[in-house]
Scaffold this motif. Sequence first.
Motif, PDB file in Angstrom:
ATOM      1  N   MET A  90      28.025  35.351  39.036  1.00 52.92           N
ATOM      2  CA  MET A  90      27.230  34.997  40.242  1.00 52.92           C
ATOM      3  C   MET A  90      26.068  33.917  39.781  1.00 52.92           C
ATOM      4  O   MET A  90      25.688  33.285  40.507  1.00 52.92           O
ATOM      5  N   CYS A  91      25.765  34.072  38.529  1.00 53.78           N
ATOM      6  CA  CYS A  91      24.673  33.076  37.875  1.00 53.78           C
ATOM      7  C   CYS A  91      25.150  31.826  37.902  1.00 53.78           C
ATOM      8  O   CYS A  91      24.668  30.698  38.028  1.00 53.78           O
ATOM      9  N   TYR A  92      26.550  31.676  37.332  1.00 56.12           N
ATOM     10  CA  TYR A  92      27.297  30.471  37.231  1.00 56.12           C
ATOM     11  C   TYR A  92      27.545  29.714  38.580  1.00 56.12           C
ATOM     12  O   TYR A  92      27.233  28.925  38.546  1.00 56.12           O
ATOM     13  N   ALA A  93      28.088  30.571  39.500  1.00 60.55           N
ATOM     14  CA  ALA A  93      28.150  30.252  41.057  1.00 60.55           C
ATOM     15  C   ALA A  93      26.609  29.448  41.347  1.00 60.55           C
ATOM     16  O   ALA A  93      26.785  28.590  42.084  1.00 60.55           O
ATOM     17  N   ALA A  94      25.493  30.325  41.366  1.00 59.22           N
ATOM     18  CA  ALA A  94      24.223  29.581  41.632  1.00 59.22           C
ATOM     19  C   ALA A  94      23.859  28.504  40.953  1.00 59.22           C
ATOM     20  O   ALA A  94      23.353  27.567  41.868  1.00 59.22           O
ATOM     21  N   ASP A  95      24.017  28.294  39.799  1.00 58.80           N
ATOM     22  CA  ASP A  95      23.991  27.133  39.105  1.00 58.80           C
ATOM     23  C   ASP A  95      24.862  26.060  39.459  1.00 58.80           C
ATOM     24  O   ASP A  95      24.170  24.885  39.831  1.00 58.80           O
ATOM     25  N   LEU A  96      26.003  26.274  39.898  1.00 53.43           N
ATOM     26  CA  LEU A  96      26.787  25.202  40.518  1.00 53.43           C
ATOM     27  C   LEU A  96      26.521  24.715  41.737  1.00 53.43           C
ATOM     28  O   LEU A  96      26.401  23.602  42.146  1.00 53.43           O
ATOM     29  N   VAL A 142      36.864  32.791  36.088  1.00 50.57           N
ATOM     30  CA  VAL A 142      35.753  33.083  36.831  1.00 50.57           C
ATOM     31  C   VAL A 142      36.108  32.912  38.295  1.00 50.57           C
ATOM     32  O   VAL A 142      35.500  33.790  38.990  1.00 50.57           O
ATOM     33  N   THR A 143      36.791  31.881  38.957  1.00 46.32           N
ATOM     34  CA  THR A 143      37.301  31.961  40.026  1.00 46.32           C
ATOM     35  C   THR A 143      37.916  33.136  40.696  1.00 46.32           C
ATOM     36  O   THR A 143      37.978  33.706  41.852  1.00 46.32           O
ATOM     37  N   THR A 144      38.502  33.814  39.619  1.00 47.82           N
ATOM     38  CA  THR A 144      39.321  35.096  40.098  1.00 47.82           C
ATOM     39  C   THR A 144      38.257  36.130  40.510  1.00 47.82           C
ATOM     40  O   THR A 144      38.431  37.026  41.568  1.00 47.82           O
ATOM     41  N   VAL A 145      37.368  36.373  39.852  1.00 47.17           N
ATOM     42  CA  VAL A 145      36.244  37.111  39.948  1.00 47.17           C
ATOM     43  C   VAL A 145      35.427  36.856  41.321  1.00 47.17           C
ATOM     44  O   VAL A 145      34.996  37.659  42.104  1.00 47.17           O
ATOM     45  N   LEU A 146      35.037  35.353  41.556  1.00 50.74           N
ATOM     46  CA  LEU A 146      34.546  35.186  42.618  1.00 50.74           C
ATOM     47  C   LEU A 146      35.216  35.301  43.782  1.00 50.74           C
ATOM     48  O   LEU A 146      34.633  35.828  44.833  1.00 50.74           O
ATOM     49  N   ASP A 147      36.461  35.092  43.820  1.00 49.81           N
ATOM     50  CA  ASP A 147      37.307  35.422  44.778  1.00 49.81           C
ATOM     51  C   ASP A 147      37.411  37.029  45.372  1.00 49.81           C
ATOM     52  O   ASP A 147      37.159  37.366  46.432  1.00 49.81           O
ATOM     53  N   ASN A 148      37.411  37.779  44.192  1.00 49.39           N
ATOM     54  CA  ASN A 148      37.217  39.067  44.541  1.00 49.39           C
ATOM     55  C   ASN A 148      36.008  39.701  45.141  1.00 49.39           C
ATOM     56  O   ASN A 148      35.877  40.380  46.083  1.00 49.39           O
ATOM     57  N   LEU A 149      34.841  39.130  44.586  1.00 50.85           N
ATOM     58  CA  LEU A 149      33.570  39.341  45.293  1.00 50.85           C
ATOM     59  C   LEU A 149      33.640  38.918  46.717  1.00 50.85           C
ATOM     60  O   LEU A 149      33.126  39.421  47.549  1.00 50.85           O
ATOM     61  N   ALA A 150      34.029  37.750  47.190  1.00 53.22           N
ATOM     62  CA  ALA A 150      34.165  37.079  48.387  1.00 53.22           C
ATOM     63  C   ALA A 150      34.957  38.162  49.206  1.00 53.22           C
ATOM     64  O   ALA A 150      34.658  38.016  50.456  1.00 53.22           O
ATOM     65  N   MET A 198      16.763  36.648  34.147  1.00 55.67           N
ATOM     66  CA  MET A 198      18.184  36.177  34.603  1.00 55.67           C
ATOM     67  C   MET A 198      19.055  35.804  33.642  1.00 55.67           C
ATOM     68  O   MET A 198      18.907  35.593  32.529  1.00 55.67           O
ATOM     69  N   LEU A 199      20.128  36.623  33.661  1.00 56.87           N
ATOM     70  CA  LEU A 199      21.192  36.572  32.584  1.00 56.87           C
ATOM     71  C   LEU A 199      21.852  35.058  32.452  1.00 56.87           C
ATOM     72  O   LEU A 199      21.669  34.361  33.190  1.00 56.87           O
ATOM     73  N   ASN A 200      21.888  34.657  31.286  1.00 60.36           N
ATOM     74  CA  ASN A 200      22.345  33.621  30.860  1.00 60.36           C
ATOM     75  C   ASN A 200      23.992  33.465  30.742  1.00 60.36           C
ATOM     76  O   ASN A 200      24.676  34.189  30.146  1.00 60.36           O
ATOM     77  N   TRP A 201      24.648  32.832  31.805  1.00 61.58           N
ATOM     78  CA  TRP A 201      25.996  32.976  32.195  1.00 61.58           C
ATOM     79  C   TRP A 201      26.783  32.315  30.923  1.00 61.58           C
ATOM     80  O   TRP A 201      27.836  32.641  30.582  1.00 61.58           O
ATOM     81  N   ARG A 202      26.159  31.226  30.265  1.00 60.21           N
ATOM     82  CA  ARG A 202      26.802  30.644  29.154  1.00 60.21           C
ATOM     83  C   ARG A 202      27.129  31.798  28.004  1.00 60.21           C
ATOM     84  O   ARG A 202      27.989  31.548  27.096  1.00 60.21           O
ATOM     85  N   ASP A 203      26.501  32.889  27.815  1.00 65.37           N
ATOM     86  CA  ASP A 203      26.840  33.814  27.077  1.00 65.37           C
ATOM     87  C   ASP A 203      28.402  34.553  27.301  1.00 65.37           C
ATOM     88  O   ASP A 203      28.950  35.373  26.644  1.00 65.37           O
ATOM     89  N   TYR A 204      28.577  34.510  28.445  1.00 68.20           N
ATOM     90  CA  TYR A 204      29.830  35.166  28.864  1.00 68.20           C
ATOM     91  C   TYR A 204      31.046  34.156  29.438  1.00 68.20           C
ATOM     92  O   TYR A 204      32.039  34.736  29.654  1.00 68.20           O
ATOM     93  N   GLU A 261      28.417  42.936  33.378  1.00 66.33           N
ATOM     94  CA  GLU A 261      27.467  41.635  32.692  1.00 66.33           C
ATOM     95  C   GLU A 261      28.353  40.443  33.093  1.00 66.33           C
ATOM     96  O   GLU A 261      27.648  39.440  33.457  1.00 66.33           O
ATOM     97  N   SER A 262      29.783  40.372  32.953  1.00 71.55           N
ATOM     98  CA  SER A 262      30.403  39.442  33.184  1.00 71.55           C
ATOM     99  C   SER A 262      30.405  39.215  34.499  1.00 71.55           C
ATOM    100  O   SER A 262      30.518  37.958  35.270  1.00 71.55           O
TER     101      SER A 262
END
Length: 73
Positions: free
Chosen positions: A60-66, A28-36, A1-7, A54-55
């Motif tokens: 998505m990894c960041y959102a999963a952790d949250l 990050v919320t901009t990309v999440l909004d676009n994905l949604a 799994m990708l480490n979101w902390r690198d991005y 990768e970003s």
Amino acid sequence: MLNWRDYITVDPAVCHGRACFTGTRVLVTTVLDNLAAGLDTEEIMRSYPSVTAESVQATMCYAADLARIRVRD
């Protein structure tokens, strides 16, 4: 799994401390909004050239952790 902390970084001096991609001011919320909204990775990368595939994956990894964080009443 990708480490979101690198991005993704949170820096109080950048975007008022909101999570954004390292070296950019793209939230990050901009990309999440676009994905949604149903946009795919290619569409997001066209709209935001500094965002990589990768970003988007890191988002998505960041959102999963949250989502794993327990919230107490």
